[in-house]
Design a protein around this motif. Sequence first.
Motif, mmCIF file in Angstrom:
data_model
loop_
_atom_site.group_PDB
_atom_site.id
_atom_site.type_symbol
_atom_site.label_atom_id
_atom_site.label_comp_id
_atom_site.label_asym_id
_atom_site.label_seq_id
_atom_site.Cartn_x
_atom_site.Cartn_y
_atom_site.Cartn_z
ATOM 1 N N ARG A 146 0.832 -1.201 0.000
ATOM 2 C CA ARG A 146 0.000 0.000 0.000
ATOM 3 C C ARG A 146 0.867 1.252 0.000
ATOM 4 O O ARG A 146 0.571 2.227 -0.673
ATOM 5 C CB ARG A 146 -0.958 -0.014 1.190
ATOM 6 C CG ARG A 146 -1.978 -1.162 1.056
ATOM 7 C CD ARG A 146 -3.046 -1.121 2.124
ATOM 8 N NE ARG A 146 -3.658 0.187 2.171
ATOM 9 C CZ ARG A 146 -3.596 0.987 3.220
ATOM 10 N NH1 ARG A 146 -2.972 0.630 4.304
ATOM 11 N NH2 ARG A 146 -4.174 2.171 3.166
ATOM 12 N N LEU A 165 -6.248 15.292 4.141
ATOM 13 C CA LEU A 165 -5.845 14.221 5.063
ATOM 14 C C LEU A 165 -4.898 14.747 6.133
ATOM 15 O O LEU A 165 -5.031 14.418 7.305
ATOM 16 C CB LEU A 165 -5.148 13.102 4.285
ATOM 17 C CG LEU A 165 -6.052 12.050 3.644
ATOM 18 C CD1 LEU A 165 -5.213 11.096 2.822
ATOM 19 C CD2 LEU A 165 -6.820 11.277 4.702
ATOM 20 N N GLU A 188 -5.882 7.522 6.173
ATOM 21 C CA GLU A 188 -4.984 6.917 5.191
ATOM 22 C C GLU A 188 -5.345 7.368 3.790
ATOM 23 O O GLU A 188 -6.510 7.635 3.490
ATOM 24 C CB GLU A 188 -5.090 5.383 5.245
ATOM 25 C CG GLU A 188 -4.674 4.778 6.560
ATOM 26 C CD GLU A 188 -3.212 4.380 6.592
ATOM 27 O OE1 GLU A 188 -2.594 4.264 5.516
ATOM 28 O OE2 GLU A 188 -2.696 4.176 7.707
ATOM 29 N N TRP A 189 -4.343 7.386 2.946
ATOM 30 C CA TRP A 189 -4.564 7.764 1.555
ATOM 31 C C TRP A 189 -5.087 6.576 0.755
ATOM 32 O O TRP A 189 -4.600 5.460 0.888
ATOM 33 C CB TRP A 189 -3.244 8.240 0.942
ATOM 34 C CG TRP A 189 -3.361 8.643 -0.490
ATOM 35 C CD1 TRP A 189 -3.746 9.863 -0.958
ATOM 36 C CD2 TRP A 189 -3.085 7.841 -1.642
ATOM 37 N NE1 TRP A 189 -3.735 9.859 -2.329
ATOM 38 C CE2 TRP A 189 -3.335 8.629 -2.773
ATOM 39 C CE3 TRP A 189 -2.665 6.531 -1.820
ATOM 40 C CZ2 TRP A 189 -3.175 8.160 -4.077
ATOM 41 C CZ3 TRP A 189 -2.502 6.048 -3.111
ATOM 42 C CH2 TRP A 189 -2.763 6.874 -4.220
ATOM 43 N N PRO A 216 -4.279 14.863 -0.391
ATOM 44 C CA PRO A 216 -3.350 14.917 0.743
ATOM 45 C C PRO A 216 -3.542 16.119 1.687
ATOM 46 O O PRO A 216 -3.499 15.933 2.905
ATOM 47 C CB PRO A 216 -1.973 14.939 0.075
ATOM 48 C CG PRO A 216 -2.186 14.271 -1.240
ATOM 49 C CD PRO A 216 -3.576 14.657 -1.668
ATOM 50 N N PRO A 248 1.319 9.753 0.026
ATOM 51 C CA PRO A 248 1.637 11.177 0.052
ATOM 52 C C PRO A 248 1.785 11.736 1.457
ATOM 53 O O PRO A 248 2.267 12.841 1.623
ATOM 54 C CB PRO A 248 0.453 11.819 -0.663
ATOM 55 C CG PRO A 248 -0.640 10.829 -0.632
ATOM 56 C CD PRO A 248 -0.031 9.483 -0.480
ATOM 57 N N LEU A 249 1.356 10.969 2.469
ATOM 58 C CA LEU A 249 1.472 11.489 3.830
ATOM 59 C C LEU A 249 2.839 11.194 4.433
ATOM 60 O O LEU A 249 3.210 11.777 5.433
ATOM 61 C CB LEU A 249 0.392 10.900 4.719
ATOM 62 C CG LEU A 249 -1.039 11.234 4.311
ATOM 63 C CD1 LEU A 249 -2.014 10.737 5.349
ATOM 64 C CD2 LEU A 249 -1.220 12.730 4.120
#
Lengths: 74, 525
Positions: A65, B382, B399-400, B379, A71-72
């Motif tokens: 995943r 988030l 979560e993405w 993003p 992106p985080l």
Amino acid sequence: MDPLKRLLTRRRSLSERVRVLESEIQECRQLNVRLAELCDVVTELLLPAADRDEAALTEVLERYRADIGDPLAR
Amino acid sequence: MSPTDAPRGSVTALEVDDEGLLVRGAGDGPVDFLFGDQRVGSFWLRRDTRPEGEWLRYPWPATLRRFLNGVVTVTLADPADGTRWTSYDARLGSGEGTVEVRDAQGHALALDKSNRLTRLFGDRDAAQLEPLLDALEVVIGALEKAGVEPFLAYGTLLGAVRDQDFIGHDSDADVGYVSRFEFPVDVVRESYALQRRLREMGFRVQRYSGLGLKVILEEPGGTSRGLDVFGGFSRDGMLYLMGEVGHPFRDEWLHPRTSATLAGREFPVPARPEHLLEAMYGESWRLPDPAFKFVTPVSTQRRLNGWFRGARVGLDDRWARSRAGTLPPERTGPSELVRWVAGQEPVLGTVVDVGCGRGSDALWLAAQGARTVGLDYFPPDLRRAVRRAERRGVEVRFEWMNLGELRSVLGAGTWLAREEGPRIMLAHHLVDATDRRGRANLVRLAKMVTRSSGRLYVQAYTAPTELSGRLGLDPVDAEQLSELVVSSGGRVEQVVELGEREAGMGEAPPGGPPVICRMVASWTR
């Protein structure tokens, strides 16, 4: 039917056929990404799952995943 | 084509007001506009303006407007040789102070070709570019190691070949490679593998399409910069390169690669870079044009879209609206849907909010004691959701996930199906924000996660209203949605039709027409 009308009708039906053909070609093109995604899931996720090693599978899943897009992550 | 044949314009008069520039001139071609001595942007005299009386109007780009308060001398100049055509002393907005287009650290900003405000290469000294040159070397080295043959591409290639330097009006660095495979499906699989290799090497990577990546590098001072990696492939004498090229091309124009100097360092370029530059920028590629816009043939766009794109539905628009500050304000409390779900479900085990935005519903659910997961593909939302949860001391997993990417959906589904039950899924105005593929993937995800465990709750517009338009939502057909659920082996347990007020959308008076539907669906093994 008079020839002009026939010609116009034929042109209309031809342009409609082109429109349909174009969208059908586009659908075929879109199968490329779809197939690539499925192959990827099978090789990266399903094959490791077949080993039935729970801890390893959790790790594989998390890495998979994150590899797709995270992106985080900093 | 000789330089004199290239598109050129010239300016004879200029006025400036709060709406933009009013220009008179002849021909069409690129024009630089400067505030004082700082180049702020560029436009084409006719292509990018509209007639207004005797004048041509160039409206201020939305991203620039927040700076336009104060006095400023605006100058129009020829990008080819710097000739200053005309200037105008303007007083904009409240007229206090001087207009300064700078970031918080005082660095001069300018509009890039996508009208985004960035620090451009022309405003940086050589030492500031060293980290980028280092980064280019690192990424090119990594791509080599991962098994492809990278080269400088687009503006970076143009700068290297034309000026042996970065182009002053450019703001990023681009790298390309041509796959050794000749079918899109294999080319995409290679790109997935490439992404994994880059991640293994410690890079942060974002995917833009089946064949486009961005490698993110941290620069000194805490800023990050992305290097675009454009994949390509060739077959039957045609070269296709993301994101704009579909051109007849000979293999010997690519291989063996040679090198070009960029800001004093050597980088790989195709064997005959001038052919690639012509494919990218047309025959007049040697002439500077800061306002260049790609005029990619429709057939090439269709091919690249069909083979590689389609996973970013709504995302680019969301970014553009976010940058321009035109996103509608986010709800701060829980939605009517989530309150309703809590009333319907006696036990909230794990609740997954798909398309959670800034997390208002997820935070509320967590406060009710549910194990909560928020998924979104944007993003900035988030990140904000994560910060809100931290501030409130609430435990939510944000979560993405991208509904447009099957891999992302199957990965998330595999993970969530192993979470504690009962597992419930929410989609608050998501199916009306995505496309057909996104809806199919939502149903696939819901089936994986809630099967024999919980339910899927959906709320969506079924008819357009003023508010749905403002929110950028595209109403769906409730029957088609039901069919999607049924064809996946699911059961539609409940459909409720509501007016906007009843559904918690907007301030319309109660009892309005039923323009919103709520649907509850479930799957059993």
